[in-house]
Structure formats: structure tokens, C-alpha cells
Design a protein around this motif. Structure first.
Motif, PDB file in Angstrom:
ATOM      1  N   ARG A  68       0.844  -1.191   0.000  1.00 24.53           N
ATOM      2  CA  ARG A  68       0.000   0.000   0.000  1.00 24.53           C
ATOM      3  C   ARG A  68       0.882   1.245   0.000  1.00 24.53           C
ATOM      4  O   ARG A  68       1.833   1.340   0.800  1.00 24.53           O
ATOM      5  N   ARG A  92       7.339   6.907  -8.622  1.00 24.89           N
ATOM      6  CA  ARG A  92       6.105   6.568  -9.308  1.00 24.89           C
ATOM      7  C   ARG A  92       6.026   7.156 -10.716  1.00 24.89           C
ATOM      8  O   ARG A  92       5.320   6.616 -11.577  1.00 24.89           O
ATOM      9  N   ARG A  97      -3.477  10.409  -9.171  1.00 28.06           N
ATOM     10  CA  ARG A  97      -4.209   9.508  -8.306  1.00 28.06           C
ATOM     11  C   ARG A  97      -3.253   8.562  -7.572  1.00 28.06           C
ATOM     12  O   ARG A  97      -2.274   8.104  -8.142  1.00 28.06           O
ATOM     13  N   THR A  98      -3.557   8.321  -6.308  1.00 28.65           N
ATOM     14  CA  THR A  98      -2.829   7.333  -5.524  1.00 28.65           C
ATOM     15  C   THR A  98      -3.799   6.236  -5.098  1.00 28.65           C
ATOM     16  O   THR A  98      -4.776   6.528  -4.404  1.00 28.65           O
ATOM     17  N   PRO A  99      -3.568   4.993  -5.515  1.00 28.06           N
ATOM     18  CA  PRO A  99      -4.459   3.905  -5.100  1.00 28.06           C
ATOM     19  C   PRO A  99      -4.517   3.799  -3.575  1.00 28.06           C
ATOM     20  O   PRO A  99      -3.506   3.943  -2.889  1.00 28.06           O
ATOM     21  N   THR A 100      -5.699   3.565  -3.053  1.00 30.22           N
ATOM     22  CA  THR A 100      -5.875   3.487  -1.605  1.00 30.22           C
ATOM     23  C   THR A 100      -5.733   2.073  -1.064  1.00 30.22           C
ATOM     24  O   THR A 100      -5.437   1.881   0.118  1.00 30.22           O
ATOM     25  N   GLY A 101      -5.938   1.090  -1.896  1.00 29.74           N
ATOM     26  CA  GLY A 101      -5.834  -0.292  -1.447  1.00 29.74           C
ATOM     27  C   GLY A 101      -4.513  -0.919  -1.806  1.00 29.74           C
ATOM     28  O   GLY A 101      -3.538  -0.243  -2.161  1.00 29.74           O
ATOM     29  N   GLU A 102      -4.475  -2.219  -1.712  1.00 26.96           N
ATOM     30  CA  GLU A 102      -3.264  -2.954  -2.046  1.00 26.96           C
ATOM     31  C   GLU A 102      -3.029  -2.940  -3.554  1.00 26.96           C
ATOM     32  O   GLU A 102      -3.950  -3.134  -4.332  1.00 26.96           O
ATOM     33  N   VAL A 103      -1.795  -2.692  -3.942  1.00 31.82           N
ATOM     34  CA  VAL A 103      -1.437  -2.657  -5.359  1.00 31.82           C
ATOM     35  C   VAL A 103      -0.231  -3.553  -5.596  1.00 31.82           C
ATOM     36  O   VAL A 103       0.569  -3.800  -4.694  1.00 31.82           O
ATOM     37  N   ASP A 139      -0.911   2.177 -13.405  1.00 33.22           N
ATOM     38  CA  ASP A 139      -2.110   1.970 -12.597  1.00 33.22           C
ATOM     39  C   ASP A 139      -3.102   3.126 -12.755  1.00 33.22           C
ATOM     40  O   ASP A 139      -3.920   3.390 -11.879  1.00 33.22           O
ATOM     41  N   ASP A 161      -2.693   6.444 -12.846  1.00 32.80           N
ATOM     42  CA  ASP A 161      -2.545   7.537 -11.881  1.00 32.80           C
ATOM     43  C   ASP A 161      -2.207   8.878 -12.528  1.00 32.80           C
ATOM     44  O   ASP A 161      -1.972   9.862 -11.837  1.00 32.80           O
TER      45      ASP A 161
END
Length: 234
Positions: free
Chosen positions: A70, A108, A125-131, A186, A188
Motif C-alpha cells: 500500500r 512513481r 491519483r494514488t491507489p488506496t488499497g493494495e497494489v 495503474d 494515476d
């Protein structure tokens, strides 16, 4: 023809030094060619998993890697003065909390700079869950020229450079001793058109020919001086 000892020894010394330096540059070029061949092999090798177990930089640099975890946007750092296609911008560097323990810094991608307000970041954008990300292990997130350390002082969000060990001490995170240059997408809105790693082998070959050219010039000067001395009967 009478040969003067001191000038002759001086010319021989200059030739010996410059020839040796030329061979040293040649050896450095060969070492870098071997490294470049390794980098090209790594590009096609399977990605290595990054976990909690520390991985020495020497055994992972330039390898393709895969990490799952994360992102930690609270510790984001924007590396300034990173142009892309003649446009000023930043590299977005953020720790990834690895699933199973441990942390690794991730470069990133590139973000354009606001033309009016330097500290106003363009949206991304930054993913909030597991990536799951993939990338290339690098010694750092790129280095830019810097006078002193003022532009890279700790606890600043915008910096000129970022040292992995110093950042680990600053944040208290048990970071891997390398940075993942992310290549996977992803969605972003960050640019990942990374420059190909170069070893600078052409520079070494250039210096090699310069040193050997100086040796040849010293020899030519010595022969010319000896000829003039012979004509004058010295």
C-alpha cells in the motif's frame, strides 16, 4: 647526436603516465560494457519479488522487480528540477508498505510543474488499497546537481535529491536500500517514460584516445627537439 638525459627522461615519464592512463580508461570502458550487457539481460529476466527481507543493492540494482503493498502518501516527496520533453516538473517518490512487512521507496513517475505556483501540484491519483507494481531497482530516484544540501533538507515535501538511508532515518521506516523505478501503469496520470540507463562508456573511450594522443604528441615533440639539437650540433 648527443641526447640530453633530463629532457629525455621527462618525455619518457610523460609517455609512460599518459599511456597507462589510456589503458586505465580502456579497462573502465570494458567494465562498463560488461555492466551494460548485464543490464540488457536483466530487462528480459523474470521480475524478482521484493519483501520484508533486506536485499543488498549490489545484488538487485537494474533488475526487474515486483512489489505488493500500500502506498503511503503522507510521506510523499517531490523531486524538483526533473524536466521531461523540455517541460519542468517533479518525480513523485513515495514509500510502499509491503504486504508481509517492510517498506520500499517507489519513484512513481513524472508530474508537470505548475507554471504560476511552484508548490501547486498537478492532480494525480494514488491507489488506496493494495497494489502490485513492477519496475526497475535503482540506487536512487535520480540525482540532480545541487549546491550544498539546502535543497534536500529533511521534512521538506519538495526536494532536490533524496538519499534512501537518510530518508529511512528521517521517517523511521525500514526501507529497502534501493528505489523502485515504477514501469507498471495503474492509471494515476503520471508519466513513466524513463530514460534508458547509460554507463557512459563512450566517455571512457574518448578519454582513452586523448591520453594516447598526448603520449604520441610527447613522442613527436621529443623527436622534433632531438632533430633540432642534431642540426645545431648540440
Amino acid at each position: 647526436m648527443k641526447i640530453r638525459l633530463v629532457p629525455a627522461l621527462l618525455i619518457l615519464f610523460v609517455m609512460a603516465v599518459t599511456i597507462r592512463l589510456g589503458f586505465w580508461q580502456r579497462d573502465r570502458a570494458h567494465q562498463k560494457e560488461a555492466l551494460q550487457a548485464q543490464i540488457e539481460r536483466y530487462e528480459h529476466a523474470p521480475a524478482r519479488s521484493v519483501g520484508a527481507q533486506p536485499i543488498p543493492l549490489a545484488s538487485i540494482e537494474y533488475h526487474r522487480v515486483r512489489a505488493v503493498g500500500r502506498f503511503m502518501p503522507a510521506h510523499v516527496v517531490y523531486l524538483d528540477n526533473r524536466p521531461y520533453q523540455d517541460q519542468p516538473g517533479f518525480y513523485v517518490v513515495m514509500p510502499l508498505e509491503l504486504t508481509g512487512g517492510g517498506y520500499v521507496l517507489v519513484n512513481r513517475g513524472w508530474l508537470p510543474r505548475n507554471a504560476d505556483v511552484r508548490t501547486a501540484m498537478a492532480p494525480y491519483r494514488t491507489p488506496t488499497g493494495e497494489v502490485a507494481i513492477e519496475g526497475i531497482a535503482r540506487a536512487n530516484a535520480s540525482r540532480a546537481f545541487e549546491l550544498g544540501q539546502g535543497g534536500s533538507a529533511p521534512h521538506q515535501q519538495i526536494r532536490q535529491n533524496l538519499d534512501v538511508a537518510a530518508f529511512a532515518s528521517e521517517t523511521g521506516l525500514a526501507l529497502q536500500p534501493f528505489v523502485v523505478q515504477q514501469t507498471s501503469d495503474d492509471g494515476d496520470a503520471l508519466v513513466r517514460d524513463w530514460p534508458a540507463p547509460t554507463t557512459g562508456v563512450d566517455t571512457n573511450y574518448g578519454y582513452m584516445f586523448q591520453w594516447w594522443g598526448m603520449a604520441a604528441a610527447a613522442l613527436g615533440f621529443g623527436l622534433y627537439a632531438a632533430r633540432r639539437a642534431a642540426k645545431k650540433g648540440i
